[in-house]
Design a protein around this motif. Structure first.
Motif, PDB file in Angstrom:
ATOM      1  N   VAL A  92       0.906  -1.310   0.003  1.00 39.01           N
ATOM      2  CA  VAL A  92       0.175  -0.063  -0.148  1.00 39.01           C
ATOM      3  C   VAL A  92       1.016   1.361  -0.076  1.00 39.01           C
ATOM      4  N   VAL A  93       1.966   1.339   0.867  1.00 33.65           N
ATOM      5  CA  VAL A  93       2.622   2.264   1.136  1.00 33.65           C
ATOM      6  C   VAL A  93       3.543   2.612  -0.274  1.00 33.65           C
TER       7      VAL A  93
ATOM      8  N   SER B  27      -7.735   6.580  -3.260  1.00 30.30           N
ATOM      9  CA  SER B  27      -7.790   6.189  -1.867  1.00 30.30           C
ATOM     10  C   SER B  27      -6.851   6.658  -0.869  1.00 30.30           C
ATOM     11  N   SER B  28      -5.626   7.225  -1.359  1.00 28.89           N
ATOM     12  CA  SER B  28      -4.678   7.690  -0.415  1.00 28.89           C
ATOM     13  C   SER B  28      -4.766   9.392  -0.480  1.00 28.89           C
TER      14      SER B  28
ATOM     15  N   GLU C 273      -7.504  13.811 -12.850  1.00 28.48           N
ATOM     16  CA  GLU C 273      -8.672  13.691 -12.327  1.00 28.48           C
ATOM     17  C   GLU C 273      -8.822  12.434 -11.732  1.00 28.48           C
ATOM     18  N   ARG C 274      -8.365  11.506 -12.405  1.00 31.25           N
ATOM     19  CA  ARG C 274      -8.579   9.900 -11.669  1.00 31.25           C
ATOM     20  C   ARG C 274      -8.007   9.882 -10.288  1.00 31.25           C
ATOM     21  N   LEU C 275      -6.710  10.503  -9.944  1.00 28.34           N
ATOM     22  CA  LEU C 275      -5.959  10.489  -8.932  1.00 28.34           C
ATOM     23  C   LEU C 275      -6.449  11.296  -8.008  1.00 28.34           C
ATOM     24  N   SER C 276      -7.311  12.410  -8.227  1.00 24.56           N
ATOM     25  CA  SER C 276      -7.932  13.182  -7.327  1.00 24.56           C
ATOM     26  C   SER C 276      -8.958  12.452  -6.499  1.00 24.56           C
ATOM     27  N   ALA C 277      -9.470  11.416  -6.776  1.00 21.99           N
ATOM     28  CA  ALA C 277     -10.348  10.775  -6.119  1.00 21.99           C
ATOM     29  C   ALA C 277      -9.708   9.303  -5.795  1.00 21.99           C
TER      30      ALA C 277
ATOM     31  N   ARG D 202       2.023   6.617  -7.206  1.00 30.10           N
ATOM     32  CA  ARG D 202       0.818   7.206  -7.779  1.00 30.10           C
ATOM     33  C   ARG D 202       1.152   8.720  -7.493  1.00 30.10           C
ATOM     34  N   ARG D 203       1.532   8.998  -6.269  1.00 33.76           N
ATOM     35  CA  ARG D 203       1.899  10.361  -5.940  1.00 33.76           C
ATOM     36  C   ARG D 203       2.689  11.200  -6.852  1.00 33.76           C
ATOM     37  N   ALA D 204       3.684  10.328  -7.219  1.00 36.34           N
ATOM     38  CA  ALA D 204       4.807  10.942  -8.144  1.00 36.34           C
ATOM     39  C   ALA D 204       4.335  11.069  -9.512  1.00 36.34           C
TER      40      ALA D 204
END
Length: 308
Positions: A266-267, A294-295, A288-292, A273-275
């Motif tokens: 998970v980490v 789970s992290s 837009e997809r990453l703005s929703a 994904r953040r990078a």
């Protein structure tokens, strides 16, 4: 009768008896002599009897010894017969062995000569015969149980893989199907990007090898390497941070730990994904997809890029 007469008669009687008394020692001597003679005769007879018994015993002993010797000789004769039979068997076996040696020698003569491995390796490495190289590249491998033949075949594949005269389709075939590191290392340095891309997609790659291909000059090779499950999270994170990374690869990385490989760490997957969200090449659709996501960290990075 007067006393003198009586005395004289008595005296005379004593005189008559006296000689008889004097003769008793002689008789005793004769008796002793007879007894001694009898004793000597008895001793002689006993000695003779003992000697006879001793002779008889010696005779019995000699007869017994002769009987034992005869028995032993018979036993030796009996034992000697199997030895003769064994000697015959050994002679037959030796004859069979000689015949077998002759067959082995004939077979050894008929066995074709095998070229030393180093000689064959160097010949294939420098060969310009495409047909020969093609034949070696497509030749079925021996069974792993035949260790010597199997090791020889994989070593020769390395020479074929590293030869640029091997047809490209054969090098791609080897890059896609071979699990052997020595062969894949050769092909990872191939001048053809198509061959290197095939290596990058091979699931039998070592993580250090596929990690090296994530830095390849050709985007298609890098993309394929980052998609390989053998690639470490460190290499994936570096790929997500690469400002020259193409959109398709960033899209793939943005789905790790969510839609793709949901059981991933998970980490580590959220860091990737953040990078991606912070990468200047990330598309609007990705952000837009990453703005929703789970992290929370991924959501915050994506929304900041969107200006929200």
């Amino acid at each position: 009768m007067t006393d003198e007469t009586m005395t004289g008669e008595t005296t005379g009687a004593d005189d008559v008896d006296a000689p008889m008394t004097n003769d008793q020692p002689a008789a005793a001597s004769r008796t002793v002599a007879v007894d001694a003679t009898d004793a000597v005769d008895a001793d002689v007879q006993i000695g003779a009897a003992d000697a006879t018994d001793a002779v008889d015993e010696m005779g019995d002993t000699n007869a017994h010894a002769q009987t034992i010797a005869a028995s032993e000789m018979n036993a030796e004769d009996v034992d000697a017969q199997p030895n003769v039979a064994n000697a015959s068997v050994r002679t037959d076996a030796d004859a069979d062995g000689d015949a077998t040696d002759g067959v082995d020698a004939t077979e050894a003569t008929d066995t074709p000569h095998v070229e030393p491995l180093t000689t064959t390796y160097e010949r294939l490495r420098h060969s310009t015969d495409a047909a020969e190289l093609h034949e070696f590249a497509r030749r079925p491998l021996p069974d792993r149980g035949e260790q010597a033949a199997f090791s020889r075949a994989t070593a020769l594949l390395e020479a074929v893989a590293g030869n640029p005269h091997t047809p490209e389709e054969d090098r791609v075939f080897l890059a896609s199907t071979m699990p052997f590191p020595n062969v894949l290392v050769k092909l990872s340095e191939d001048p053809s990007a198509v061959v290197r891309q095939a290596v990058a997609a091979n699931i039998d790659d070592k993580n250090w090898l596929v990690g090296r291909l994530t830095k390849d000059d050709t985007p298609a090779v890098r993309d394929e390497a980052l998609r390989n499950k053998r690639t470490s999270w460190k290499m994936r994170l570096e790929g997500a941070q690469d400002p020259e990374m193409d959109v398709d690869t960033l899209d793939f990385l943005s789905r790790l730990g969510a839609e793709l490989e949901p059981d991933a760490n998970v980490v580590l997957s959220s860091m990737v994904r953040r990078a991606v969200a912070l990468n200047p090449n990330a598309s609007q659709e990705i952000l837009e997809r990453l703005s929703a996501d789970s992290s929370d960290e991924v959501v915050h990075a994506a929304r900041r890029r969107l200006g929200q």
